[in-house]
Design a protein around this motif. Structure first.
Motif, PDB file in Angstrom:
ATOM      1  N   UNK A 255       0.846  -1.183   0.000  1.00 25.71           N
ATOM      2  CA  UNK A 255       0.000   0.000   0.000  1.00 25.71           C
ATOM      3  C   UNK A 255       0.886   1.240   0.000  1.00 25.71           C
ATOM      4  N   UNK A 256       0.610   2.186  -0.896  1.00 28.09           N
ATOM      5  CA  UNK A 256       1.385   3.424  -0.996  1.00 28.09           C
ATOM      6  C   UNK A 256       0.493   4.590  -0.575  1.00 28.09           C
ATOM      7  N   UNK A 257       0.726   5.084   0.641  1.00 26.73           N
ATOM      8  CA  UNK A 257      -0.079   6.187   1.157  1.00 26.73           C
ATOM      9  C   UNK A 257       0.471   7.546   0.730  1.00 26.73           C
ATOM     10  N   UNK A 258       1.796   7.661   0.688  1.00 29.66           N
ATOM     11  CA  UNK A 258       2.415   8.931   0.294  1.00 29.66           C
ATOM     12  C   UNK A 258       3.636   8.666  -0.577  1.00 29.66           C
ATOM     13  N   UNK A 259       3.804   9.512  -1.597  1.00 26.96           N
ATOM     14  CA  UNK A 259       4.948   9.410  -2.504  1.00 26.96           C
ATOM     15  C   UNK A 259       5.501  10.811  -2.730  1.00 26.96           C
ATOM     16  N   UNK A 260       6.780  10.865  -3.033  1.00 21.53           N
ATOM     17  CA  UNK A 260       7.408  12.155  -3.304  1.00 21.53           C
ATOM     18  C   UNK A 260       8.355  12.020  -4.486  1.00 21.53           C
ATOM     19  N   UNK A 261       8.052  12.715  -5.555  1.00 25.44           N
ATOM     20  CA  UNK A 261       8.975  12.778  -6.676  1.00 25.44           C
ATOM     21  C   UNK A 261      10.106  13.726  -6.305  1.00 25.44           C
ATOM     22  N   UNK A 262      11.327  13.388  -6.678  1.00 25.19           N
ATOM     23  CA  UNK A 262      12.490  14.206  -6.343  1.00 25.19           C
ATOM     24  C   UNK A 262      12.254  15.664  -6.711  1.00 25.19           C
ATOM     25  N   UNK A 263      12.624  16.551  -5.793  1.00 20.63           N
ATOM     26  CA  UNK A 263      12.509  18.010  -5.940  1.00 20.63           C
ATOM     27  C   UNK A 263      11.069  18.501  -5.812  1.00 20.63           C
ATOM     28  N   UNK A 264      10.175  17.637  -5.380  1.00 22.28           N
ATOM     29  CA  UNK A 264       8.786  18.035  -5.169  1.00 22.28           C
ATOM     30  C   UNK A 264       8.341  17.675  -3.751  1.00 22.28           C
ATOM     31  N   UNK A 265       7.133  18.087  -3.389  1.00 20.26           N
ATOM     32  CA  UNK A 265       6.589  17.814  -2.071  1.00 20.26           C
ATOM     33  C   UNK A 265       5.919  16.437  -2.041  1.00 20.26           C
ATOM     34  N   UNK A 266       5.626  15.988  -0.810  1.00 22.37           N
ATOM     35  CA  UNK A 266       4.878  14.747  -0.646  1.00 22.37           C
ATOM     36  C   UNK A 266       3.502  14.855  -1.296  1.00 22.37           C
ATOM     37  N   UNK A 267       3.042  13.746  -1.862  1.00 23.96           N
ATOM     38  CA  UNK A 267       1.682  13.639  -2.383  1.00 23.96           C
ATOM     39  C   UNK A 267       1.013  12.436  -1.746  1.00 23.96           C
ATOM     40  N   UNK A 268      -0.231  12.615  -1.332  1.00 28.03           N
ATOM     41  CA  UNK A 268      -0.987  11.440  -0.909  1.00 28.03           C
ATOM     42  C   UNK A 268      -1.229  10.578  -2.142  1.00 28.03           C
ATOM     43  N   UNK A 269      -1.584   9.336  -1.909  1.00 28.81           N
ATOM     44  CA  UNK A 269      -1.851   8.453  -3.038  1.00 28.81           C
ATOM     45  C   UNK A 269      -2.921   9.020  -3.949  1.00 28.81           C
ATOM     46  N   UNK A 270      -3.966   9.630  -3.350  1.00 28.17           N
ATOM     47  CA  UNK A 270      -5.055  10.177  -4.141  1.00 28.17           C
ATOM     48  C   UNK A 270      -4.581  11.362  -4.987  1.00 28.17           C
ATOM     49  N   UNK A 271      -3.786  12.267  -4.402  1.00 28.03           N
ATOM     50  CA  UNK A 271      -3.276  13.413  -5.158  1.00 28.03           C
ATOM     51  C   UNK A 271      -2.303  12.970  -6.247  1.00 28.03           C
ATOM     52  N   UNK A 272      -1.473  11.996  -5.936  1.00 23.96           N
ATOM     53  CA  UNK A 272      -0.530  11.495  -6.929  1.00 23.96           C
ATOM     54  C   UNK A 272      -1.284  10.897  -8.117  1.00 23.96           C
ATOM     55  N   UNK A 273      -2.336  10.176  -7.807  1.00 29.90           N
ATOM     56  CA  UNK A 273      -3.154   9.557  -8.854  1.00 29.90           C
ATOM     57  C   UNK A 273      -3.722  10.625  -9.784  1.00 29.90           C
ATOM     58  N   UNK A 274      -4.257  11.701  -9.214  1.00 26.10           N
ATOM     59  CA  UNK A 274      -4.868  12.754 -10.022  1.00 26.10           C
ATOM     60  C   UNK A 274      -3.832  13.541 -10.813  1.00 26.10           C
ATOM     61  N   UNK A 275      -2.638  13.712 -10.219  1.00 25.41           N
ATOM     62  CA  UNK A 275      -1.628  14.551 -10.865  1.00 25.41           C
ATOM     63  C   UNK A 275      -0.796  13.809 -11.906  1.00 25.41           C
TER      64      UNK A 275
END
Length: 338
Positions: A255-275
């Motif tokens: 399960x991936x609750x939060x992810x962060x692409x290098x040089x960016x801020x944390x994203x919740x799984x839901x925000x990452x999905x939308x973005x």
């Protein structure tokens, strides 16, 4: 200059202390060590560099080393992290004689075990060991003569070693890393680094950090067989869920609750999905860095681990008919929905 908390504690107990920034030769000459002064005993903890012999000689009762493991297990710079990564339930603290030529190998004066629980984190264990270790060290100093007399040699044949922790230590190899290992990695390196992989998005190819992960709970519905046979690292999601998921090489679920692409801020799984999962791109986490705009290497299963081949070989119809994949081809760029 930053002042270690031990200095304040020592002053409260009217203990004389001397603080130096480094033990490099340039500062030796200006420190109290080589200014005609001697001390009773010295304590070394979490100091990665050798203590020069001329400094060690200034302590007639010797130097002590306090180490966060039950020596001789886990010598070196990352004993707590290694214990958590290995799934240990118990670690501890050791006070031993300091050897200028071989750290963490001196005679053992005292040890105490510490039970970490089922889901320990690096920060929580280090904090607990620090609190427990203070009283333990005071006890040892008050009984130093007896402890030196009863000290025992370490069994070299039982010694294990740890390495310095860095981002490479937390790198995910989708060809072999399981979900349980990634989850332990996130706890073992908490506060220092995160499990990391590689990502190719719409206009970028960067490192990606899994800043909050978990294993599935009992109340989460089981996955469809189609999803369980996807390549490890491929992202999928349920529209109703606030998290992403992926499957690992042993068909375990992460399960991936939060992810962060290098040089960016944390994203919740839901925000990452939308973005990042609503268009073209390789919606799969990669072992090796990729180059944006160039073809991404397809996942290659190690021999004997491809779930599609295993299903084909176990299917009764596979003996009478030519094998057919249970999965339609998945194009890079199509995020899967559960």
């Amino acid at each position: 200059m930053w002042t270690p908390p031990v200095i304040g504690t020592a002053k409260a107990d009217l203990v004389t202390t001397h603080l130096v920034e480094t033990l490099s030769d340039s500062l030796h000459l200006r420190s109290p060590f080589l200014n005609g002064k001697t001390f009773d005993v010295g304590v070394v903890g979490n100091y990665p560099h050798p203590i020069p012999p001329e400094v060690a000689k200034k302590f007639p009762m010797g130097l002590l080393k306090i180490h966060n493991s039950l020596l001789p297990k886990y010598r070196g710079p990352s004993p707590v992290e290694t214990a958590i990564m290995n799934g240990d339930k118990v670690t501890g603290v050791t006070i031993c004689e300091y050897k200028t030529d071989k750290s963490d190998s001196g005679k053992i004066l005292a040890q105490f075990p510490y039970h970490m629980g089922d889901t320990p984190t690096r920060t929580r264990v280090l904090s607990s060991l620090c609190k427990e270790g203070k009283g333990f060290l005071v006890m040892a100093l008050r009984n130093l003569e007896y402890l030196f007399k009863e000290a025992v040699e370490q069994k070299e044949e039982e010694a294990t070693y740890t390495e310095e922790i860095n981002e490479d230590s937390a790198r995910i190899f989708w060809e072999k890393t399981t979900a349980a290992e990634i989850e332990r990695m996130s706890r073992a390196f908490l506060g220092k680094t995160y499990p990391n992989s590689n990502w190719v998005g719409k206009k970028m190819a960067r490192k990606i950090y899994l800043t909050r992960v978990a294993l599935p709970t009992e109340d989460q519905p089981p996955l469809d067989e189609k999803i369980l046979t996807m390549e490890p690292g491929r992202l999928f999601f349920d529209d109703k869920a606030s998290y992403l998921e992926t499957v690992c090489i042993d068909r375990s679920r992460l399960i991936l609750h939060k992810l962060r692409i290098s040089l960016r801020k944390d994203n919740s799984g839901d925000k990452f999905k939308k973005a990042f999962l609503k268009g073209s791109g390789v919606h799969r986490l990669l072992t090796e860095p990729a180059v944006y705009g160039k073809p991404t290497r397809r996942f290659v299963y190690p021999p004997g681990t491809d779930p599609n081949e295993q299903l084909e070989s176990s299917s009764p119809s596979s003996q009478a008919e030519s094998p057919q994949s249970p999965l339609p081809p998945v194009k890079d760029g199509d995020a899967e929905k559960q």
